[in-house]
Enzyme design. Structure first.
Site, PDB file in Angstrom:
ATOM      1  N   GLY A   3       3.580  -1.401   4.086  1.00 18.62           N
ATOM      2  CA  GLY A   3       2.593  -2.270   4.719  1.00 18.62           C
ATOM      3  C   GLY A   3       2.726  -3.732   4.371  1.00 18.62           C
ATOM      4  O   GLY A   3       1.742  -4.468   4.470  1.00 18.62           O
ATOM      5  N   ASP A   7      -2.286  -1.090  10.366  1.00 19.64           N
ATOM      6  CA  ASP A   7      -2.544  -1.096   8.928  1.00 19.64           C
ATOM      7  C   ASP A   7      -3.329  -2.321   8.458  1.00 19.64           C
ATOM      8  O   ASP A   7      -3.838  -2.337   7.337  1.00 19.64           O
ATOM      9  CB  ASP A   7      -1.225  -1.055   8.138  1.00 19.64           C
ATOM     10  CG  ASP A   7      -0.580   0.315   8.147  1.00 19.64           C
ATOM     11  OD1 ASP A   7      -1.265   1.295   8.499  1.00 19.64           O
ATOM     12  OD2 ASP A   7       0.612   0.403   7.802  1.00 19.64           O
ATOM     13  N   LYS A  29       0.850  -1.203   0.000  1.00 20.32           N
ATOM     14  CA  LYS A  29       0.000   0.000   0.000  1.00 20.32           C
ATOM     15  C   LYS A  29       0.872   1.234   0.000  1.00 20.32           C
ATOM     16  O   LYS A  29       2.036   1.224   0.422  1.00 20.32           O
ATOM     17  CB  LYS A  29      -0.928   0.002   1.225  1.00 20.32           C
ATOM     18  CG  LYS A  29      -0.245   0.024   2.595  1.00 20.32           C
ATOM     19  CD  LYS A  29       0.208   1.403   3.055  1.00 20.32           C
ATOM     20  CE  LYS A  29       0.952   1.331   4.395  1.00 20.32           C
ATOM     21  NZ  LYS A  29       1.600   2.625   4.776  1.00 20.32           N
ATOM     22  N   GLY A  51       7.527   1.190   4.783  1.00 18.06           N
ATOM     23  CA  GLY A  51       6.364   2.072   4.730  1.00 18.06           C
ATOM     24  C   GLY A  51       5.326   1.625   3.726  1.00 18.06           C
ATOM     25  O   GLY A  51       4.407   2.376   3.399  1.00 18.06           O
ATOM     26  N   GLY A  84       4.181  -6.374   5.890  1.00 21.74           N
ATOM     27  CA  GLY A  84       3.856  -7.291   6.976  1.00 21.74           C
ATOM     28  C   GLY A  84       2.375  -7.288   7.310  1.00 21.74           C
ATOM     29  O   GLY A  84       1.778  -8.331   7.564  1.00 21.74           O
TER      30      GLY A  84
END
Length: 307
Positions: free
Chosen positions: A114, A150, A23, A112, A116
């Site tokens: 996302g 997230d 993302k 940054g 994981g």
């Protein structure tokens, strides 16, 4: 309630493959601190077609979770978000069964993007199908919320407004698609540090702007509206520490990006382009620096995918 195993159902699937997209944060505002110590945020997120892949297979004759990953730097143990997501699903569903999970990493770690969180969401989605749980997106997001701020977003992808600690997710339509150049510098930015540095360096917490409040009320927006509103509160402290990231952003803008921005707390910087040819030209220019890892991908048009 008595725990049960789904292995006795002859009609259930035994394996599933799930694609887990990265993302980008088109807007990321970090607001006031919550009573639980976390910060409220407000963000518009969009998935892009850089994807990890998970294969999840039921092992009915075992009771453990075995995770394998092709990324040497990523621990494949109980600290891994995929492992934790699988364990959380089994606990909530009150089921006991062995799992074999293979994770193929393509999304850079600590970037940054996302990765994981998307992997965790993909795990929940895959097990929802394999175990025939019948959970809704909201129910899956409840499990995901316990794993990371997230994670809930990915059940409402490709684009959504995310607020609160990340648990408040509202789908928003974005007309058309864009080509995205992702530039990763080869190092990460620790999220905890970014929050601490932001809190230490800003004098006051700015409220949500009128333009963002107006977007919050929309169910569908276009790229012109978004381009006028892009912002990431982490850029000030992160760029102060890593000037190379500011230079990457400026390079993408100089190469014709409609928008260039830090994603999440970094360290990936992305540029949005109208056309693939423009994006490829910019990528070629940026990739002259061999220390940078670059990707060119379109924005995604759908949610997490199972096959």
């Amino acid at each position: 309630m008595t725990k049960r195993s789904p292995g006795s159902n002859p009609h259930s699937r035994s394996a599933v493959i799930v694609s887990a997209p990265a993302k980008i944060n088109l807007i990321l505002r970090i607001l006031d601190r919550r009573p639980d110590g976390f910060h409220n945020l407000w963000s518009i997120m969009h998935t892009v077609a850089l994807e990890d892949e998970l294969q999840i297979r039921l092992a009915p004759h075992r009771h453990d979770i075995q995770l394998r990953c092709d990324a040497e730097r990523l621990a494949a143990d109980q600290s891994n978000l995929v492992y934790r997501a699988a364990a959380a699903v089994l606990e909530k569903a009150q089921q006991t069964i062995g799992l074999d999970i293979q994770l193929v990493k393509r999304i850079p770690m600590g970037a940054g993007l996302g990765g994981g969180s998307s992997d965790a969401a993909a795990t929940i989605l895959g097990l929802n199908r394999l175990l025939q749980l019948g959970w809704s997106e909201a129910q899956m997001a409840e499990v995901g919320q316990l794993l990371g701020s997230d994670v809930p977003f990915f059940f409402f992808a490709p684009s959504a407004v995310v607020a609160g600690r990340g648990e408040a997710v509202k789908q928003i339509g974005i007309s058309e698609s864009r080509w995205v150049v992702l530039v990763n510098p080869g190092f990460g930015v620790e999220t905890k540090w970014a929050y601490q540095e932001l809190a230490a360096t800003r004098g006051t917490v700015r409220p949500l702007s009128q333009i963002h409040a107006d977007l919050d009320r929309q169910t569908h927006v276009n790229w012109t509206q978004l381009a006028a509103a892009t912002e990431n509160d982490f850029e000030t402290p992160v760029f102060a520490r890593h000037d190379s990231l500011r230079l990457i952003k400026q390079t993408l803008l100089d190469q014709g990006a409609q928008v260039a921005l830090l994603s999440g707390s970094g360290a990936t910087v992305f540029g949005l382009f109208h056309h693939e040819a423009e994006a490829r030209k910019a990528q070629t220019h940026v990739a002259q620096d061999k220390q940078l890892k670059t990707f060119i991908v379109p924005t995604c048009s759908g949610p997490l995918t199972l096959r």
